[in-house]
Design an enzyme around this catalytic site. Structure first.
Site, short mmCIF file in Angstrom:
data_model
loop_
_atom_site.label_atom_id
_atom_site.label_comp_id
_atom_site.label_asym_id
_atom_site.label_seq_id
_atom_site.Cartn_x
_atom_site.Cartn_y
_atom_site.Cartn_z
N TYR A 52 0.78 -1.01 -0.12
CA TYR A 52 0.10 0.15 0.05
C TYR A 52 1.04 1.30 0.15
O TYR A 52 1.76 1.16 0.55
CB TYR A 52 -0.87 -0.09 1.21
CG TYR A 52 -2.33 -0.34 0.90
CD1 TYR A 52 -3.11 0.50 0.25
CD2 TYR A 52 -2.93 -1.48 1.25
CE1 TYR A 52 -4.44 0.21 -0.31
CE2 TYR A 52 -4.20 -1.85 1.10
CZ TYR A 52 -5.03 -0.96 0.45
OH TYR A 52 -6.17 -1.29 -0.11
N GLU A 54 -0.47 4.70 -0.24
CA GLU A 54 -1.39 6.03 -0.08
C GLU A 54 -0.37 7.36 -0.37
O GLU A 54 0.59 7.47 0.71
CB GLU A 54 -2.42 6.00 0.84
CG GLU A 54 -3.89 5.68 0.36
CD GLU A 54 -3.96 4.42 1.04
OE1 GLU A 54 -2.77 3.57 1.48
OE2 GLU A 54 -5.01 3.92 1.30
N ASP A 198 -7.98 13.10 -24.40
CA ASP A 198 -7.77 11.71 -24.09
C ASP A 198 -7.16 10.91 -25.18
O ASP A 198 -8.01 10.79 -26.14
CB ASP A 198 -9.44 11.14 -23.81
CG ASP A 198 -9.39 9.69 -23.55
OD1 ASP A 198 -8.47 9.05 -23.65
OD2 ASP A 198 -10.54 9.26 -23.11
N THR A 224 -4.46 5.70 -21.25
CA THR A 224 -4.39 4.44 -20.59
C THR A 224 -3.07 4.04 -20.97
O THR A 224 -2.25 4.65 -21.77
CB THR A 224 -5.45 3.37 -21.05
OG1 THR A 224 -5.30 3.29 -22.49
CG2 THR A 224 -6.76 3.71 -20.50
N LYS A 227 -3.36 -0.58 -24.41
CA LYS A 227 -3.78 -0.18 -25.96
C LYS A 227 -2.47 -0.23 -26.95
O LYS A 227 -1.67 -1.05 -26.80
CB LYS A 227 -4.66 1.02 -26.03
CG LYS A 227 -6.01 0.70 -25.43
CD LYS A 227 -7.14 1.76 -25.40
CE LYS A 227 -8.15 1.58 -24.59
NZ LYS A 227 -8.41 2.41 -23.59
N ARG A 233 -2.67 -3.04 -17.62
CA ARG A 233 -3.99 -2.08 -17.68
C ARG A 233 -3.92 -1.07 -16.39
O ARG A 233 -4.18 -1.43 -15.50
CB ARG A 233 -5.13 -2.87 -17.33
CG ARG A 233 -5.37 -4.15 -18.43
CD ARG A 233 -6.03 -3.42 -19.71
NE ARG A 233 -7.37 -2.98 -19.45
CZ ARG A 233 -8.57 -3.87 -19.65
NH1 ARG A 233 -8.24 -5.26 -20.37
NH2 ARG A 233 -9.62 -3.57 -19.48
N1 DSN Z 1 -13.09 -0.08 -23.92
C1 DSN Z 1 -11.82 0.84 -24.50
C2 DSN Z 1 -12.18 0.60 -26.07
O1 DSN Z 1 -12.33 -0.55 -26.27
O2 DSN Z 1 -12.10 1.53 -26.60
C3 DSN Z 1 -12.27 2.32 -24.10
O3 DSN Z 1 -12.07 2.45 -22.86
#
Ligand code: DSN
Length: 421
Positions: A52, A54, A198, A224, A227, A233
């Site tokens: 942890y 914080e 974003d 994020t 991707k 993640r």
């Molecule tokens: N779920 C993601 C996507 O597939 O684009 C976006 O958060």
């Protein structure tokens, strides 16, 4: 470590084995998915999950932070370096929390936000009606042009002047074209709004210099860490120095408790990987593959939103093929081609059964596939469309898909042996 799990929990071992086999034996075209490196997997599944932490480095609310402080500083520094940002917060649990933190840092409940409508390619957290972002804030979504499928900056500027949002959100989850972040920054500046960008989908392309970066033009950039960026993640926020304190407070203690230190550790690993020529080559190939796939689909008579792609994803408008997106996605899945159904601009059908299919190339590129294989994938998709109700053809195609997968094996750390056979 995974193999040892068999002794401790054979049921979960077996399910993990099945999922590894699915990921290995399918063409994964969901544009937000990928395969992470062994180093990222090891860091994610490490002893850092026990800690942890914080607070932030140097100011924690629990002791025992000798190592975690170093790791978080390293993760932040690596993120700042590759994105050329003044400040980075690597604690958000996901992109959704990162977006909420960005809003709550800059504006008050009830203020107006303006983001791309979900049915035109925006994310839930850009103010879509079922998201708390439209309950906490007054959401005025902007569309894309129905004819061109592209952002219409004159229309966005008019909407901004009319509704005077406090925040304009740029970025998307289903937009196949390059986004002009400078124009968004100017529209926000003209009305005294904040610009939050974003880039969750395109972060890997931005780092590789293939897509222009919003960092110079946005107050806050949200992303994020997975991707196209190919990390674990998680979520991250980048911002100008003037917003750093507010952003950090919005994440902790505003929205979250302890950061997931195993994820921060894996983020640090992934950011070092993204800072290499190999990563740039991968990102370039992601776009080349998407273009090759798109061109072949056009040859087969598919309608693509905006007519093609500049990035890692393609949005197919299936209305001329008279097949609903969900029906096609499920048929493709039976042939081991994994996609997701999606709305298209001006879609008369609801998001639960829309007229489009969203596909992307990050995962197949990580497996080493190039333009010839991307074209083969287009042919597979066309075959399913032309034989949508013919299970014999789909079963035959499944064999072809398995053959292609076997020619481009997933990395060893995604292989979990079946000990029973
Ligand atoms: N779920 C993601 C996507 O597939 O684009 C976006 O958060």
């Amino acid at each position: 470590m995974v193999n040892a799990l068999e002794q401790y929990d054979p049921q979960i071992y077996e399910l993990m084995r099945q999922e590894a086999a699915r990921q290995s034996g399918s063409i994964r075209l969901i544009p937000s998915e990928n395969y992470v490196s062994k180093a990222v997997m090891l860091a994610s599944g490490s002893c850092l999950t026990n800690k942890y932490a914080e607070g932030y480095p140097g100011k924690r609310y629990y002791e025992g932070q000798q190592v975690t402080d170093l790791i978080e500083r390293m993760a932040r520094d690596r993120v700042k370096k590759i994105f050329k940002a003044d400040h980075a917060n690597v604690q958000p649990y996901s992109g959704s929390v990162a977006n909420l933190a960005a809003y709550s840092a800059l504006i008050n409940p009830g203020d107006t936000i303006m983001g791309l409508s979900l049915v035109h390619g925006g994310h839930l957290t850009h103010g879509w009606k079922v998201s708390v972002t439209s309950k906490f804030y007054n959401s005025v979504p902007y569309p894309v042009d129905h004819e061109t499928g592209r952002l219409d900056f004159d229309h966005i500027a008019d909407l901004a002047k009319k509704h005077k949002p406090k925040v304009i959100v740029s970025g998307a989850t289903a937009y196949p074209r390059e986004i002009d972040f400078e124009k968004f920054g100017q529209i926000a500046k003209d009305i005294g709004a904040y610009h939050i960008s974003d880039i969750a989908h395109i972060a890997g392309l931005v780092v590789a210099g293939i897509h222009k970066s919003p960092v110079p033009y946005a107050d806050v950039v949200s992303t994020t860490s997975h991707k196209t960026l190919r990390g674990p993640r998680g979520g991250m926020l980048l911002c100008k120095a003037e917003h750093a304190e507010k952003i950090d407070k919005a994440v902790f203690p505003g929205l979250q408790g302890g950061p997931h230190m195993h994820t921060l550790t894996a983020i640090a690993v992934a950011m070092a990987e993204a800072d290499t020529p190999e990563f740039v080559a991968y990102a370039k190939q992601v776009v080349k593959n998407a273009k090759a796939l798109a061109d072949k689909l056009l040859e087969y008579g598919f309608n693509l939103v905006s007519g093609g792609t500049d990035n890692h994803l393609i949005l197919i408008d299936l209305r001329n093929k008279n097949i609903p997106g969900r029906k096609l996605a499920k048929a493709l899945d039976r042939a081991r081609i994994v996609t997701n159904y999606n709305t298209v601009p001006g879609d008369p059908a609801p998001p639960s059964n829309p007229s489009g299919l969203r596909i992307g190339t990050p995962a197949i590129t990580t497996r080493g596939m190039r333009e010839p294989e991307a074209e083969q994938v287009a042919a597979f998709i066309n075959k399913v469309v032309e034989n949508i109700d013919n299970e014999t053809v789909i079963e035959e195609l499944e064999k072809e898909v398995l053959l292609l997968c076997s020619q481009f094996p997933v990395p060893d750390h995604f292989i979990i042996p079946n000990k029973n056979h």
